[in-house]
Design a protein around this motif. Structure first.
Motif, short mmCIF file in Angstrom:
data_model
loop_
_atom_site.label_atom_id
_atom_site.label_comp_id
_atom_site.label_asym_id
_atom_site.label_seq_id
_atom_site.Cartn_x
_atom_site.Cartn_y
_atom_site.Cartn_z
N ARG A 13 -1.59 1.21 1.33
CA ARG A 13 -1.87 0.27 2.42
C ARG A 13 -1.66 0.91 3.79
O ARG A 13 -2.05 0.33 4.79
CB ARG A 13 -0.97 -0.98 2.27
CG ARG A 13 -1.36 -1.86 1.10
CD ARG A 13 -0.34 -2.95 0.84
NE ARG A 13 0.93 -2.41 0.37
CZ ARG A 13 2.01 -3.14 0.10
NH1 ARG A 13 1.97 -4.45 0.27
NH2 ARG A 13 3.11 -2.57 -0.33
N LYS A 23 4.71 7.74 2.97
CA LYS A 23 5.14 6.66 3.87
C LYS A 23 6.56 6.82 4.43
O LYS A 23 6.75 6.71 5.65
CB LYS A 23 4.97 5.32 3.13
CG LYS A 23 5.38 4.10 3.88
CD LYS A 23 4.88 2.81 3.19
CE LYS A 23 5.52 2.52 1.86
NZ LYS A 23 5.18 1.16 1.35
N ASP A 114 10.70 1.42 3.18
CA ASP A 114 9.76 1.13 4.27
C ASP A 114 10.21 -0.03 5.15
O ASP A 114 9.38 -0.64 5.83
CB ASP A 114 8.36 0.86 3.70
CG ASP A 114 8.35 -0.27 2.68
OD1 ASP A 114 9.42 -0.83 2.39
OD2 ASP A 114 7.27 -0.61 2.18
N ASP A 221 8.63 -4.53 7.63
CA ASP A 221 8.19 -3.62 6.57
C ASP A 221 7.00 -2.90 7.15
O ASP A 221 5.99 -3.52 7.50
CB ASP A 221 7.79 -4.46 5.34
CG ASP A 221 7.17 -3.62 4.24
OD1 ASP A 221 6.53 -2.59 4.54
OD2 ASP A 221 7.31 -3.99 3.07
MG MG Z 1 6.81 -2.57 1.47
#
Ligand code: MG
Ligand code: GDD
Length: 362
Positions: A13, A23, A114, A221
């Motif tokens: 994402r 990430k 995250d 997040d």
């Molecule tokens: Mg997340």
């Protein structure tokens, strides 16, 4: 005390940024999010951090070897051969988490890699020890709860229901991705791909073994581009960063972070909510607002970047404009006088024509 951070998953994402870096290693203002988390854990006396990884192991190993925090804490990698979800990694790391003869009431921290907030870990721990049940979740209120795990609780903070990603409205208080669990919880977890949020937390709630600690301060997040931009904005508002170098004839407005070895030409107007990474070159008369310029990029004279992310080592030509949620991967080139609106550009692409209507993925 020990902590386990879930560092796996594919970060799909957060593409196109995650084509270049996993990430948890993407810079969030001055440092990668996971480094901020490790710092918060160290500050309350955590002695060992286990990073549960299943992809990009080399990049994560490399990162750990190069952070100053590694001198203050033992950092161990627990590597999955196949993804084990949010629960299976705890079973895999069981031997590291639960040493011989330790009581089942001994707690450890579990973090998603995250999430950012002001990490009230000490207060959470005091609360956890007081209620004496198996787990404590950090909880916050959000406007879009369906993206998260929704927590229903009573006035004492006892969780009565946990619903992961509900499709109908259940409530607006959600699991913030930071928890304290007693070692006993490991007895609930099998070594397989398993979801804490779908299989373990709902059961613990049913049995009255889960409490929640609510925060009203900032939380985000950063797993999606717009949430990442919002996370940067929150950090700039709430965290005190070191003073930056002085720039002649440059106008700064509101919260701005400028990394090391950054050049900014005169008559540029920067801010509010701008984060500029290391080794960035900014020309004259440039306008930056609500945006992130990652390290090594160049923004040429009179360009404008607004509500957008410019990936590492990219180049924006003179008089070009990026507006309305453009996300550029690394090493992207945008020619002079190009207008991009709401456009996602994959790494290493050259853009020479304007895109007015947005949502085009090049
Ligand atoms: Mg997340
Ligand atoms: N080791 C490992 N293995 N880690 C994983 C795996 C895996 O197979 N899959 C995901 N992770 C890590 C991710 O890196 C992230 O740190 C964490 O697990 C959560 O995964 P996400 O994919 O980010 O989940 P989410 O954001 O949809 O939902 C979770 O976080 C929300 C708060 O941000 C849930 O915990 C929700 O309940 C919660 O509200």
């Amino acid at each position: 005390m020990k902590a386990l951070i879930l560092v796996g998953g594919f970060g799909t994402r957060l593409r196109p940024l995650t084509f270049t870096k996993p990430k948890p290693l993407i810079e969030l203002v001055d440092k990668p999010i996971i480094q901020r988390q490790i710092g918060a854990l160290i500050s309350i006396g955590v002695k060992e951090v286990i990073l549960a990884v299943n992809t990009e192991t080399e990049a994560i190993k490399n990162f750990v070897e190069n952070i100053p925090e590694k001198k203050q804490v033992k950092i161990t990698l627990s590597v999955e051969e196949t993804p084990l979800g949010s629960g299976g990694p705890l079973a895999l790391a069981r031997k590291i988490l639960w040493e011989k003869d330790e009581p089942e009431t001994k707690p450890f921290f579990l973090l998603n890699s995250d999430v950012i907030c002001d990490f009230p870990l000490e207060k959470m721990l005091i609360f956890h020890k007081k209620h004496q049940k198996e787990g404590t979740l950090l909880v916050t209120k959000v406007e879009n709860p369906s993206k998260y795990g929704v927590v229903i609780h009573d006035d004492d903070g006892k969780v009565t229901r946990f619903v992961e990603k509900p499709t109908i409205y259940v409530g607006d208080e959600i699991n913030a991705g930071v928890s304290i669990l007693n070692l006993k919880v490991l007895n609930r977890i099998e070594l397989r791909n398993l979801s804490m949020e779908r299989e373990i937390f709902p059961k613990m709630a049913e049995e009255g073994q889960l409490f929640c600690f609510t925060i009203n301060t900032f939380w985000m997040d950063i797993g999606q581009p717009l949430d990442y931009l919002r996370g940067v904005e929150m950090l700039l508002d709430f965290v005190q960063f070191p003073k930056m170098a002085k720039y002649e004839n440059v106008c700064f407005d509101g919260e701005v972070f400028v990394g090391e070895n950054v050049q900014i030409g005169e008559d540029s107007f920067i801010g509010p909510h701008v984060s500029i990474g290391d080794n960035v070159q900014i020309g004259c008369g440039v306008r930056l607002v609500n945006c992130v310029i990652l390290s090594g990029s160049s923004i040429n004279d009179f360009a404008l970047v607004s509500n957008s992310i410019v990936g590492w080592d990219s180049l924006i030509g003179k008089w070009s404009r990026l507006e309305n949620h453009c996300i550029l991967g690394s090493s992207v080139g945008v020619a002079d006088e190009v207008y991009l609106n709401d456009t996602i550009v994959l790494p290493n692409k050259q853009v020479s024509d304007s895109i007015l209507n947005g949502k085009i993925i090049l």
